[in-house]
Design an enzyme around this catalytic site. Structure first.
Site, PDB file in Angstrom:
ATOM      1  CD  GLU A 133      -2.737  -1.205   2.665  1.00 40.20           C
ATOM      2  OE1 GLU A 133      -4.013  -1.859   2.468  1.00 40.20           O
ATOM      3  OE2 GLU A 133      -2.509  -0.731   3.902  1.00 40.20           O
ATOM      4  CB  CYS A 146       2.311   7.533   3.539  1.00 39.48           C
ATOM      5  SG  CYS A 146       3.711   5.808   4.752  1.00 39.48           S
ATOM      6  CB  CYS A 153       6.864  -5.325   8.919  1.00 34.41           C
ATOM      7  SG  CYS A 153       8.340  -4.220  10.104  1.00 34.41           S
ATOM      8  CB  CYS A 157       5.806  -2.262  16.759  1.00 29.74           C
ATOM      9  SG  CYS A 157       7.271  -2.280  15.563  1.00 29.74           S
ATOM     10  CB  CYS A 160       2.484  -1.704  14.015  1.00 30.15           C
ATOM     11  SG  CYS A 160       2.481  -1.916  12.078  1.00 30.15           S
ATOM     12  CB  CYS A 406       0.268   6.310  11.766  1.00 34.46           C
ATOM     13  SG  CYS A 406       1.320   7.157  11.049  1.00 34.46           S
TER      14      CYS A 406
HETATM   15  N1  SAH Z   1       9.071   0.374  10.245  1.00 33.26           N
HETATM   16  C1  SAH Z   1       8.862   1.937  10.080  1.00 33.26           C
HETATM   17  C2  SAH Z   1       8.149   3.008   9.347  1.00 33.26           C
HETATM   18  C3  SAH Z   1       7.124   2.498   9.383  1.00 33.26           C
HETATM   19  S1  SAH Z   1       5.400   2.362  10.482  1.00 33.26           S
HETATM   20  C4  SAH Z   1       8.462   2.185  11.824  1.00 33.26           C
HETATM   21  O1  SAH Z   1       8.267   1.285  12.639  1.00 33.26           O
HETATM   22  O2  SAH Z   1       9.689   3.236  12.250  1.00 33.26           O
HETATM   23  C5  SAH Z   1       5.415   4.331   9.997  1.00 33.26           C
HETATM   24  C6  SAH Z   1       5.386   4.913  12.140  1.00 33.26           C
HETATM   25  O3  SAH Z   1       3.401   4.777  12.398  1.00 33.26           O
HETATM   26  C7  SAH Z   1       5.704   4.226  12.936  1.00 33.26           C
HETATM   27  O4  SAH Z   1       6.327   4.810  14.048  1.00 33.26           O
HETATM   28  C8  SAH Z   1       4.850   3.209  13.773  1.00 33.26           C
HETATM   29  O5  SAH Z   1       5.547   3.025  14.447  1.00 33.26           O
HETATM   30  C9  SAH Z   1       3.557   4.061  13.836  1.00 33.26           C
HETATM   31  N2  SAH Z   1       2.888   3.642  13.901  1.00 33.26           N
HETATM   32  C10 SAH Z   1       2.386   1.639  13.551  1.00 33.26           C
HETATM   33  N3  SAH Z   1       1.326   0.951  13.834  1.00 33.26           N
HETATM   34  C11 SAH Z   1       0.509   2.218  14.243  1.00 33.26           C
HETATM   35  C12 SAH Z   1      -0.586   2.537  15.458  1.00 33.26           C
HETATM   36  N4  SAH Z   1      -1.824   1.632  15.147  1.00 33.26           N
HETATM   37  N5  SAH Z   1      -1.581   4.121  15.544  1.00 33.26           N
HETATM   38  C13 SAH Z   1      -0.059   4.826  15.059  1.00 33.26           C
HETATM   39  N6  SAH Z   1       0.998   4.628  14.524  1.00 33.26           N
HETATM   40  C14 SAH Z   1       1.068   3.608  14.459  1.00 33.26           C
HETATM   41 FE1  SF4 Z   2       6.759  -3.215  11.379  1.00 30.92          FE
HETATM   42 FE2  SF4 Z   2       5.279  -2.118  12.147  1.00 30.92          FE
HETATM   43 FE3  SF4 Z   2       6.660  -2.183  13.426  1.00 30.92          FE
HETATM   44 FE4  SF4 Z   2       7.337  -0.423  11.372  1.00 30.92          FE
HETATM   45  S1  SF4 Z   2       6.063   0.058  13.575  1.00 30.92           S
HETATM   46  S2  SF4 Z   2       9.003  -1.786  12.513  1.00 30.92           S
HETATM   47  S3  SF4 Z   2       5.595  -1.124   9.834  1.00 30.92           S
HETATM   48  S4  SF4 Z   2       6.227  -4.088  13.166  1.00 30.92           S
END
Ligand code: SAH
Ligand code: SF4
Length: 433
Positions: A133, A146, A153, A157, A160, A406
């Site tokens: 996406e 973005c 991934c 996290c 996420c 995000c």
């Molecule tokens: N993998 C990289 C970039 C992609 S995520 C990283 O983790 O930095 C982009 C941002 O969105 C990151 O800061 C991530 O922690 C945040 N993010 C992920 N899931 C989220 C959620 N459910 N609500 C708000 N921010 C989120």
């Molecule tokens: Fe991967 Fe989501 Fe963690 Fe970014 S925030 S490293 S996309 S699992």
């Protein structure tokens, strides 16, 4: 033609089944890119020099190959053409010769959605049928794209949605820069040709007025954030090669100051990121104690907070004029207390970091194990950071209604139970050890 293709390596940085991110993270990429069935080579994602050497291998002499590569590169990245036939300064007989051997790729658009707030999300598909996406966020004074770096991934996290996908594969440089090109296609933002401009003038349309109308409604693509699906520093070579094309003055010519790469904290790759790419850095910090960060950003078990902040302090190019952004997702009763805010300030001071903090209200997704902090809690947290002299804006969620905010990106809509999600988290965690 086949013989020619077997002699050349179309893209040496294509992901293959081998450890990624250099020597430090032996996380296997499960699937390689499937070569095109027709044997042609996609030129998108290749540097000019490599295009020239492909032309030479295909039979042009060195001088002609260099000249053609320069012309083709300009048409690809400056004018955004998708057919060799449109390259009008290349001899008519030469164009079919190119088309027989090469293609000008774009990811396929499977679905395009527009949010009530103007945010757009595209579901894209690679030539070998993997979905990912891309999101465009228009604002009054800018338009931010973005961009995804991986399909899925390898990290997990806990807040996420992308983290609940299995990694399918790294995106190639062409698929990464292709997203920016696709966005330009969709937004109608390739520079007009001289003849288009003449026609517009004849029709009484003023080009300059057109430009300012673009900027004022924020449609223009002015900024890029590597914050889509995936961990960009686990696909370092391809992300670097793609961003070089985005920054190249003869390419898409976007300033490195307008590009931000976000990492969850792949410490050993951060210095190279600053040196070899030189873009702004964002770090997904999200917690200030080992226990909490170990839980919500599991890569913390490998590279802890102190190591991460030291790597930030050493990040090439960071300064008060170019601050590092710390992303902090606000999770109710998890990481959002006043004490957490004070610890965040203490850490930023301890490492003398030129920092700003982005507070991101948690965006929910089905089965997510957390809730968003209350607006009052977020305000109190923000005030503590702000009063310490550190900028701490609270991000307005964008595109939530189309799951474009995000952390909401996830394709193939696999529905998993909590138990399955936990098992997947365990698997990914084992890969980190
Ligand atoms: N993998 C990289 C970039 C992609 S995520 C990283 O983790 O930095 C982009 C941002 O969105 C990151 O800061 C991530 O922690 C945040 N993010 C992920 N899931 C989220 C959620 N459910 N609500 C708000 N921010 C989120
Ligand atoms: Fe991967 Fe989501 Fe963690 Fe970014 S925030 S490293 S996309 S699992």
């Amino acid at each position: 033609m086949r013989a020619m293709q077997s002699q050349i390596d179309p893209s040496p940085s294509l992901p293959v089944n081998m450890p990624i991110a250099g020597h430090v993270d032996p996380v296997p990429v499960p699937r390689e890119v499937t070569p095109r069935e027709d044997g042609r080579v996609d030129l998108i994602g290749l540097p000019k020099k490599q295009i020239a050497s492909l032309f030479e291998t295909a039979g042009l002499d060195a001088k002609a190959a260099k000249l053609r590569a320069k012309q083709v590169f300009h048409w690809l990245y400056h004018r955004g053409v998708t057919e060799f036939e449109a390259m009008t300064d290349i001899a008519k007989t030469m164009r079919p010769w190119l088309a027989e051997r090469f293609v000008i790729g774009r990811p396929e658009i499977v679905e395009a959605q527009v949010s009530t707030d103007g945010t757009r999300k595209w579901l894209l598909r690679t030539a070998d049928k993997h979905d990912f996406e891309m999101v465009f966020i228009p604002d009054a004074d800018r338009g931010t794209l973005c961009v995804s770096s991986q399909v899925g991934c390898t990290l997990n996290c806990r807040f996420c949605h992308t983290g609940t996908m299995r990694l399918v594969r790294n995106l190639t440089p062409g698929e990464i820069v292709g997203q920016v090109m696709l966005a330009r296609d969709a937004l109608g933002e390739w520079p007009k040709s001289a003849s288009d401009t003449r026609l517009a003038t004849m029709a009484g349309l003023d080009d300059e007025e057109d430009e300012s109308a673009y900027s004022s409604d924020g449609r223009l693509l002015t900024n890029i954030v590597m914050m889509g699906m995936g961990e960009p520093l686990y696909n370092f070579d391809n992300v670097r090669d793609a961003l070089k094309l985005v920054m190249d003055g003869d390419g898409l010519a976007l300033s490195k100051r307008r590009i931000t790469l976000s990492t969850s904290g792949v410490v050993p790759m951060m210095e190279r990121c600053g040196e070899e790419i030189g873009v702004n850095l964002a770090v997904s910090l999200h917690a200030v104690t080992k226990d909490v960060r170990d839980e919500i950003v599991p890569i913390n078990r490998k590279y802890g907070i102190d190591e991460l902040l030291q790597a930030c302090a050493d990040y090439p190019g960071a300064s008060n004029a170019r601050r590092i952004t710390f992303e902090y997702v606000m999770l109710k009763d998890k990481n959002d207390s006043d004490e957490d805010a004070r610890e965040l300030v203490r850490l930023i001071r301890q490492y003398k970091l030129p920092a700003k903090v982005n507070l991101i209200p948690f965006n929910p997704w089905p089965g997510a194990p957390y809730e968003c902090s209350s607006p009052e809690r977020i305000k109190s947290f923000a005030n503590i950071v702000f009063e310490a002299g550190i900028s701490a804006p609270v991000r307005t969620p964008r595109g939530r209604d189309i799951d474009a905010a995000c952390g909401q990106l996830k394709t193939a809509a696999e529905k998993k139970s909590r138990a399955e999600l936990d098992r997947l988290a365990e698997e990914k965690m084992a890969a980190l050890d």
